[in-house]
Design an enzyme around this catalytic site. Structure first.
Site, PDB file in Angstrom:
ATOM      1  N   ASP A 101       0.844  -1.196   0.000  1.00  0.00           N
ATOM      2  CA  ASP A 101       0.000   0.000   0.000  1.00  0.00           C
ATOM      3  C   ASP A 101       0.883   1.251   0.000  1.00  0.00           C
ATOM      4  O   ASP A 101       2.059   1.191   0.392  1.00  0.00           O
ATOM      5  CB  ASP A 101      -0.879   0.034   1.261  1.00  0.00           C
ATOM      6  CG  ASP A 101      -1.826  -1.152   1.319  1.00  0.00           C
ATOM      7  OD1 ASP A 101      -2.148  -1.709   0.255  1.00  0.00           O
ATOM      8  OD2 ASP A 101      -2.230  -1.519   2.442  1.00  0.00           O
TER       9      ASP A 101
HETATM   10  N1  URA Z   1      -1.051  -6.002   3.845  1.00  0.00           N
HETATM   11  C1  URA Z   1      -1.583  -4.778   3.903  1.00  0.00           C
HETATM   12  O1  URA Z   1      -2.633  -4.559   4.485  1.00  0.00           O
HETATM   13  N2  URA Z   1      -0.924  -3.782   3.251  1.00  0.00           N
HETATM   14  C2  URA Z   1       0.253  -3.954   2.610  1.00  0.00           C
HETATM   15  O2  URA Z   1       0.816  -3.004   2.073  1.00  0.00           O
HETATM   16  C3  URA Z   1       0.794  -5.252   2.587  1.00  0.00           C
HETATM   17  C4  URA Z   1       0.124  -6.247   3.213  1.00  0.00           C
END
Ligand code: URA
Length: 247
Positions: A101
């Site tokens: 993310d």
């Molecule tokens: N899980 C998440 O919620 N976000 C990420 O960036 C990676 C794994």
């Protein structure tokens, strides 16, 4: 790989230009005119343009320490693509093997080898991803054991038909080895989570499903490949040994 991709990997042509070239009938595969961009070809096929044999460039493999406010996409959106951090030729021909993310930091693997990234991403390959997680609510000692067991058994995420695969939750008590750039004061809220799949926002949703909230997330390891002491925003080529782990 697809014939149009092979042409891109062996010339300076874009995917559209490769398709046009194929339409013109100038490309032959093992002596036969080939016009279908989706045709599957192998490196040992004889692929020619106007009688000249094409040789695909070798694949490239990198790791990057992603900073917050960058995105794992080949196009910029609100935030810039992580590919801007890679100071290499044709960086935007590469893709990210396992996205993070925008607000997540840490280890990102980048390549142009689709089969290799499939081995990193596919849940069937059982590749572990280790995340350091900072939580809004500290896990009380007396609840830790039950929570660890819950993560092992699988969590029911909202909107999913099956439980998450077994995950390993470790409560962090020793913060001496913390390599992240996230500044969170309350270290009692820190855990390590190892998962072998990558559903959308998986880690955040797993903790939301048990009534908590992720306030900081940092990926430290994919399979046996570790971010180690690579600084935020820095990148390096993977070693031959690291590449071989997913071949
Ligand atoms: N899980 C998440 O919620 N976000 C990420 O960036 C990676 C794994």
């Amino acid at each position: 790989m697809r014939l149009d991709k092979f042409i891109c990997k062996s010339t300076e042509l874009t995917r559209n230009e490769a398709k046009k070239l194929l339409k013109s009938g100038e490309v032959r595969v093992n002596g036969e005119v080939a016009k279908n961009p989706a045709m599957q070809v192998h490196e040992n096929n004889d692929i020619t343009v106007d009688g000249q044999t094409l040789t695909a460039r070798t694949s490239r493999y990198f790791m990057l320490h992603k900073v917050a406010d960058s995105i794992c996409s080949n196009v910029d959106e609100i935030y810039p693509s992580v590919l801007h951090f890679l100071d290499v030729d044709r960086a935007f021909d590469l893709h990210i093997a396992g996205r993070l993310d925008a607000d997540t930091t840490g280890l990102v693997l980048i390549t142009d080898d689709g089969r290799w990234s499939h081995n990193v991403i596919s849940p069937k390959k059982d590749c572990k991803k280790v995340y350091r997680v900072w939580l809004r609510d500290a896990i009380p000692t007396e609840k830790a054991e039950a929570l660890i067991e819950h993560f092992t058994q699988g969590i029911q995420l909202q909107g999913e038909s099956s439980l998450t695969r077994p995950a390993v939750l470790e409560i962090v008590t020793d913060t001496d080895n913390d390599t992240s750039n996230i500044n969170v004061d309350n270290r009692a809220n820190e855990v390590l989570l190892t998962i072998t799949e990558g559903k959308y926002h998986q880690v955040k949703r797993m903790f939301a499903a048990v009534g908590n909230r992720v306030v900081g997330l940092h990926r430290e390891q994919i399979g046996e490949i570790k971010l180690a002491d690579l600084s935020a925003g820095e990148w390096r080529e993977l070693t031959a040994e690291e590449v071989a782990l997913f071949n």
